[in-house]
Design a protein around this motif. Structure first.
Motif, short mmCIF file in Angstrom:
data_model
loop_
_atom_site.label_atom_id
_atom_site.label_comp_id
_atom_site.label_asym_id
_atom_site.label_seq_id
_atom_site.Cartn_x
_atom_site.Cartn_y
_atom_site.Cartn_z
N LEU A 125 0.85 -1.19 0.00
CA LEU A 125 0.00 0.00 0.00
C LEU A 125 0.88 1.24 0.00
O LEU A 125 1.76 1.39 0.85
N TYR A 126 0.65 2.12 -0.97
CA TYR A 126 1.43 3.35 -1.07
C TYR A 126 0.58 4.54 -0.61
O TYR A 126 -0.58 4.70 -1.02
N LEU A 127 1.18 5.36 0.24
CA LEU A 127 0.53 6.60 0.66
C LEU A 127 0.74 7.66 -0.42
O LEU A 127 1.69 7.59 -1.20
N PRO A 128 -0.12 8.67 -0.49
CA PRO A 128 0.00 9.70 -1.54
C PRO A 128 1.31 10.46 -1.43
O PRO A 128 1.79 10.74 -0.33
N GLY A 129 1.86 10.81 -2.59
CA GLY A 129 3.09 11.58 -2.63
C GLY A 129 2.81 13.07 -2.53
O GLY A 129 1.69 13.50 -2.27
N PHE A 130 3.85 13.85 -2.80
CA PHE A 130 3.74 15.30 -2.63
C PHE A 130 2.65 15.90 -3.51
O PHE A 130 1.83 16.70 -3.04
N PHE A 131 2.62 15.54 -4.79
CA PHE A 131 1.69 16.18 -5.71
C PHE A 131 0.24 15.86 -5.36
O PHE A 131 -0.62 16.75 -5.42
N SER A 132 -0.03 14.61 -4.98
CA SER A 132 -1.40 14.26 -4.58
C SER A 132 -1.81 15.00 -3.31
O SER A 132 -2.94 15.50 -3.19
N TYR A 133 -0.87 15.11 -2.38
CA TYR A 133 -1.15 15.81 -1.12
C TYR A 133 -1.37 17.29 -1.37
O TYR A 133 -2.28 17.92 -0.82
N ALA A 134 -0.54 17.88 -2.23
CA ALA A 134 -0.67 19.31 -2.55
C ALA A 134 -2.01 19.59 -3.24
O ALA A 134 -2.66 20.60 -2.96
N GLN A 135 -2.43 18.70 -4.13
CA GLN A 135 -3.72 18.86 -4.79
C GLN A 135 -4.87 18.79 -3.79
O GLN A 135 -5.87 19.51 -3.92
N HIS A 136 -4.72 17.95 -2.78
CA HIS A 136 -5.76 17.86 -1.74
C HIS A 136 -5.84 19.18 -0.97
O HIS A 136 -6.95 19.67 -0.68
N ILE A 137 -4.69 19.78 -0.65
CA ILE A 137 -4.69 21.07 0.06
C ILE A 137 -5.35 22.14 -0.79
O ILE A 137 -6.12 22.97 -0.29
N ILE A 138 -5.07 22.13 -2.08
CA ILE A 138 -5.67 23.12 -2.99
C ILE A 138 -7.18 22.94 -3.05
O ILE A 138 -7.93 23.93 -3.06
N ARG A 139 -7.65 21.69 -3.06
CA ARG A 139 -9.09 21.45 -3.08
C ARG A 139 -9.77 21.98 -1.82
O ARG A 139 -10.91 22.46 -1.87
#
Length: 320
Positions: free
Chosen positions: A74-88
């Motif tokens: 199981l892979y946790l989200p990387g920087f770009f996925s996390y940053a997109q979540h913050i933007i949302r």
């Protein structure tokens, strides 16, 4: 014969270079402050995501992947996925939450370093030369490192209150609080609730980590350049110039837990959701925090932005 005119002329001649030197130093410091502010602003989203990972906030569902050996993980989200979540959640401006205290910290660090260097001039610190014997070169490295350590410790102590404010501003993302907003209101809140000590939460592991990093990096680089790099080797000067850089990368990995503990202690039990149960235990000291992270296998949590795997314990619980 010394006359008032000659004396005045001599005095002016002596003062002029000092004025020019001071003006030049001020201009350089200003340029460094502006450059530091720009670099801080550009890299802030990286550090913001890193901090949220450090405090254990994982709002996104892990994805199933395979290793190079075909094993499912199981892979946790990387920087770009996390940053997109913050933007949302907060918009693009949300990526810069807590930036102002960091810029203040960078500016104060530059000024403190400049003042310390003026008080303890670099000319008094001897540079290592190829003509020095082993004892002399080691003595010079120790003296140079001690000088750097004084500068680093004073800079860290002076800027740590702003680091605490920045960390708490960013940690508010977890519980959606608005307790820490403006710089002056943050200062007032911390002083009212925790006193002066609140501004230095986590300062001990932070200073220890930086001191250990400095000494290990400089001494290892010195011993490698002295004993491992042959003077007869044609590329010896080029190799020596990169030794400290490479050692810095290696040692930073070993001292990362100190930085992690410092950030967690800055948030711990400060009235934010991120720093109290169930998100985080309440630690009596940074040593207790270190012991807890070591027991859970999280001493290097947040050290990587990509290919982050779910811890083995969490995977076992998920499978059950």
């Amino acid at each position: 014969m010394v006359t008032p005119e000659n004396l005045s002329g001599e005095t002016g001649a002596q003062r002029e270079p000092k004025f020019d030197r001071d003006a030049s130093t001020t201009a350089v410091d200003t340029a460094i402050v502006l450059l530091g502010a720009g670099v801080t602003a550009i890299t802030h989203p990286l550090l913001y995501v890193k901090l949220l990972i450090q405090i254990g906030h994982e709002p996104l569902t892990p994805t199933v992947g395979t290793t190079m050996f075909g094993r499912k993980v199981l892979y946790l989200p990387g920087f770009f996925s996390y940053a997109q979540h913050i933007i949302r959640v907060d918009g693009k401006r949300g990526l810069f939450r807590g930036l102002s205290p960091r810029i203040m910290s960078s500016a104060i660090s530059t000024m403190v370093r400049s003042k310390v260097k003026q008080t303890i001039p670099a000319e008094e610190v001897e540079n290592v030369s190829d003509r020095d014997d082993l004892n002399t070169s080691l003595r010079k490295v120790v003296k140079e490192t001690s000088h750097e350590m004084v500068i680093q410790c004073l800079s860290r102590i002076a800027t740590h209150p702003f680091h605490v404010i920045s960390v708490r501003c960013m940690a508010q993302f977890v519980g959606r609080e608005i307790k820490y907003r403006g710089l002056f209101s943050c200062i007032a809140n911390i002083f009212k609730e925790e006193g002066v000590g609140g501004f230095f939460a986590g300062v001990v592991p932070h200073v220890l980590g930086e001191v250990i990093f400095l000494w290990c990096c400089n001494l290892l680089a010195h011993f490698i350049n002295t004993y491992a790099v042959d003077n007869n080797f044609s590329q010896a000067p080029a190799v020596r110039s990169y030794t400290k850089f490479v050692m810095g990368i290696a040692v930073s990995v070993l001292t990362y837990p100190f930085m992690l503990v410092a950030d967690l202690m800055a948030v711990n039990n400060c009235g934010l959701v991120a720093g109290v149960p169930p998100n985080s235990p309440i630690f009596k000291s940074w040593v207790c925090c270190w012991a807890h992270l070591s027991h859970e296998g999280h001493l290097f949590r947040g050290s990587s932005f990509f290919f982050r795997r779910v811890p083995v314990k969490a995977m076992a619980l998920t499978e059950e």
